[in-house]
Design a protein around this motif. Structure first.
Motif, PDB file in Angstrom:
ATOM      1  N   ALA A   1       0.734  -1.166  -0.079  1.00 18.31           N
ATOM      2  CA  ALA A   1       0.175  -0.101   0.092  1.00 18.31           C
ATOM      3  C   ALA A   1       0.843   1.411  -0.131  1.00 18.31           C
ATOM      4  CB  ALA A   1      -0.969   0.040   1.195  1.00 18.31           C
ATOM      5  N   SER A   2       0.380   2.177  -0.739  1.00 17.29           N
ATOM      6  CA  SER A   2       1.360   3.587  -0.867  1.00 17.29           C
ATOM      7  C   SER A   2       0.301   4.728  -1.004  1.00 17.29           C
ATOM      8  CB  SER A   2       2.505   3.322  -2.059  1.00 17.29           C
ATOM      9  OG  SER A   2       1.722   3.305  -3.084  1.00 17.29           O
TER      10      SER A   2
ATOM     11  N   CYS B   1      -2.496   0.121  -4.273  1.00 20.52           N
ATOM     12  CA  CYS B   1      -2.089  -1.177  -3.610  1.00 20.52           C
ATOM     13  C   CYS B   1      -1.622  -2.214  -4.687  1.00 20.52           C
ATOM     14  CB  CYS B   1      -3.124  -1.834  -2.889  1.00 20.52           C
ATOM     15  SG  CYS B   1      -2.727  -3.401  -2.328  1.00 20.52           S
ATOM     16  N   ALA B   2      -0.380  -2.424  -4.655  1.00 24.12           N
ATOM     17  CA  ALA B   2       0.200  -3.246  -5.473  1.00 24.12           C
ATOM     18  C   ALA B   2       0.059  -4.553  -4.927  1.00 24.12           C
ATOM     19  CB  ALA B   2       1.604  -3.036  -5.811  1.00 24.12           C
ATOM     20  N   ALA B   3      -0.714  -5.466  -5.535  1.00 24.14           N
ATOM     21  CA  ALA B   3      -0.855  -7.029  -4.990  1.00 24.14           C
ATOM     22  C   ALA B   3      -0.237  -8.022  -6.063  1.00 24.14           C
ATOM     23  CB  ALA B   3      -2.185  -7.285  -5.085  1.00 24.14           C
ATOM     24  N   SER B   4       0.129  -9.110  -5.379  1.00 23.90           N
ATOM     25  CA  SER B   4       0.841 -10.087  -6.325  1.00 23.90           C
ATOM     26  C   SER B   4      -0.205 -10.525  -7.127  1.00 23.90           C
ATOM     27  CB  SER B   4       1.307 -11.163  -5.321  1.00 23.90           C
ATOM     28  OG  SER B   4       0.299 -11.904  -4.706  1.00 23.90           O
ATOM     29  N   LYS B   5       0.242 -11.164  -8.249  1.00 22.28           N
ATOM     30  CA  LYS B   5      -0.747 -11.699  -9.071  1.00 22.28           C
ATOM     31  C   LYS B   5      -1.600 -13.004  -8.360  1.00 22.28           C
ATOM     32  CE  LYS B   5      -1.146 -13.411 -13.994  1.00 22.28           C
ATOM     33  NZ  LYS B   5      -0.448 -13.952 -15.466  1.00 22.28           N
ATOM     34  N   ARG B   6      -1.149 -13.712  -7.927  1.00 20.38           N
ATOM     35  CA  ARG B   6      -1.735 -14.703  -7.455  1.00 20.38           C
ATOM     36  C   ARG B   6      -2.761 -14.187  -6.444  1.00 20.38           C
ATOM     37  NH1 ARG B   6      -0.931 -18.057  -2.659  1.00 20.38           N
ATOM     38  NH2 ARG B   6       0.706 -16.838  -1.829  1.00 20.38           N
TER      39      ARG B   6
ATOM     40  N   ASN C   1      -2.771  -5.600 -11.555  1.00 20.62           N
ATOM     41  CA  ASN C   1      -3.006  -5.847 -10.247  1.00 20.62           C
ATOM     42  C   ASN C   1      -2.905  -4.774  -9.408  1.00 20.62           C
ATOM     43  OD1 ASN C   1      -2.774  -8.510 -11.232  1.00 20.62           O
ATOM     44  ND2 ASN C   1      -0.482  -8.685 -11.095  1.00 20.62           N
ATOM     45  N   MET C   2      -3.626  -3.785  -9.716  1.00 19.89           N
ATOM     46  CA  MET C   2      -3.696  -2.726  -8.502  1.00 19.89           C
ATOM     47  C   MET C   2      -5.029  -2.382  -7.889  1.00 19.89           C
ATOM     48  SD  MET C   2      -0.601  -1.605  -8.625  1.00 19.89           S
ATOM     49  CE  MET C   2      -0.631   0.331  -8.055  1.00 19.89           C
ATOM     50  N   VAL C   3      -5.245  -2.025  -6.978  1.00 20.16           N
ATOM     51  CA  VAL C   3      -6.550  -1.692  -6.521  1.00 20.16           C
ATOM     52  C   VAL C   3      -6.566  -0.284  -5.855  1.00 20.16           C
ATOM     53  CG1 VAL C   3      -6.198  -2.794  -4.352  1.00 20.16           C
ATOM     54  CG2 VAL C   3      -8.466  -2.168  -4.914  1.00 20.16           C
ATOM     55  N   TYR C   4      -7.203   0.587  -5.967  1.00 20.54           N
ATOM     56  CA  TYR C   4      -7.197   2.094  -5.446  1.00 20.54           C
ATOM     57  C   TYR C   4      -8.509   2.474  -4.600  1.00 20.54           C
ATOM     58  CZ  TYR C   4      -4.230   2.055  -9.577  1.00 20.54           C
ATOM     59  OH  TYR C   4      -3.342   1.889 -10.444  1.00 20.54           O
ATOM     60  N   PRO C   5      -8.329   3.321  -3.701  1.00 24.03           N
ATOM     61  CA  PRO C   5      -9.441   4.214  -3.303  1.00 24.03           C
ATOM     62  C   PRO C   5      -9.202   5.623  -3.473  1.00 24.03           C
ATOM     63  CG  PRO C   5      -7.914   3.563  -1.339  1.00 24.03           C
ATOM     64  CD  PRO C   5      -7.403   3.306  -2.546  1.00 24.03           C
ATOM     65  N   GLN C   6     -10.117   6.033  -4.014  1.00 23.83           N
ATOM     66  CA  GLN C   6     -10.213   7.541  -4.106  1.00 23.83           C
ATOM     67  C   GLN C   6     -11.027   8.152  -3.050  1.00 23.83           C
ATOM     68  OE1 GLN C   6      -9.002   9.857  -6.443  1.00 23.83           O
ATOM     69  NE2 GLN C   6      -9.768  11.208  -4.880  1.00 23.83           N
ATOM     70  N   MET C   7     -10.345   8.964  -2.123  1.00 22.93           N
ATOM     71  CA  MET C   7     -11.043   9.388  -0.787  1.00 22.93           C
ATOM     72  C   MET C   7     -11.120  10.838  -1.148  1.00 22.93           C
ATOM     73  SD  MET C   7      -8.605   6.980   1.707  1.00 22.93           S
ATOM     74  CE  MET C   7      -6.998   8.047   1.553  1.00 22.93           C
ATOM     75  N   ASN C   8     -12.606  11.157  -0.967  1.00 22.27           N
ATOM     76  CA  ASN C   8     -12.633  12.747  -0.898  1.00 22.27           C
ATOM     77  C   ASN C   8     -13.385  12.966   0.359  1.00 22.27           C
ATOM     78  OD1 ASN C   8     -12.121  12.502  -3.534  1.00 22.27           O
ATOM     79  ND2 ASN C   8     -14.133  11.893  -4.260  1.00 22.27           N
ATOM     80  N   ASN C   9     -13.141  14.511   0.371  1.00 26.85           N
ATOM     81  CA  ASN C   9     -13.864  15.073   1.701  1.00 26.85           C
ATOM     82  C   ASN C   9     -13.470  14.464   2.857  1.00 26.85           C
ATOM     83  OD1 ASN C   9     -15.496  17.008   3.201  1.00 26.85           O
ATOM     84  ND2 ASN C   9     -17.364  15.354   3.077  1.00 26.85           N
ATOM     85  N   LEU C  10     -12.146  14.428   3.130  1.00 30.94           N
ATOM     86  CA  LEU C  10     -11.503  13.555   4.127  1.00 30.94           C
ATOM     87  C   LEU C  10     -11.784  14.415   5.471  1.00 30.94           C
ATOM     88  CD1 LEU C  10      -8.357  12.379   2.428  1.00 30.94           C
ATOM     89  CD2 LEU C  10     -10.029  10.807   3.574  1.00 30.94           C
TER      90      LEU C  10
END
Length: 117
Positions: free
Chosen positions: A5-6, A21-26, A75-84
């Motif tokens: 996660a970054s 988030c970079a996850a392994s292909k598996r 193999n990436m997943v993201y959250p876009q976080m608004n109005n924090l």
């Protein structure tokens, strides 16, 4: 197992941030993916999850503000976080998404998000 996660950092209340988030292909190829967070002194909670079929689920406190998305080619997943808000301050983790997520043994280092008021 790779769960990297970054993208965390310091942001002012009302601002936006997009984590990665970079996850392994598996891991990525066999599971839905989710984002979770843990604030100091609190239990880890689900932020957002998506199944392989694209069904999404959001934690009550972030619904309408956060959006989860995936790039299966990378193999990436993201959250876009608004109005924090300061209540969103936590270490954010990515992992598989499923009904037994609380029992997952490996979580990676996570990325810290700090929201200032």
């Amino acid at each position: 197992v790779q769960l990297q996660a970054s993208g965390g950092g310091l942001v002012q209340a009302g601002g936006s941030l997009k984590l990665s988030c970079a996850a392994s292909k598996r891991v990525f190829s066999m599971n839905g993916m989710g984002w979770y967070r843990q604030a100091p002194g609190e239990e880890r909670e689900l932020v957002a999850g998506t199944t392989r079929g694209g069904v999404t689920n959001y934690g009550r406190s972030v619904k309408g503000r956060f959006t989860i998305s995936t790039d299966y080619a990378e193999n990436m997943v993201y959250p876009q976080m608004n109005n924090l808000s300061p209540e969103d301050t936590a270490v954010y983790y990515c992992n598989k998404y499923g009904p037994t997520w609380r029992s997952y043994p490996y979580w990676g280092l996570g990325t810290l998000v700090t929201v200032s008021s």
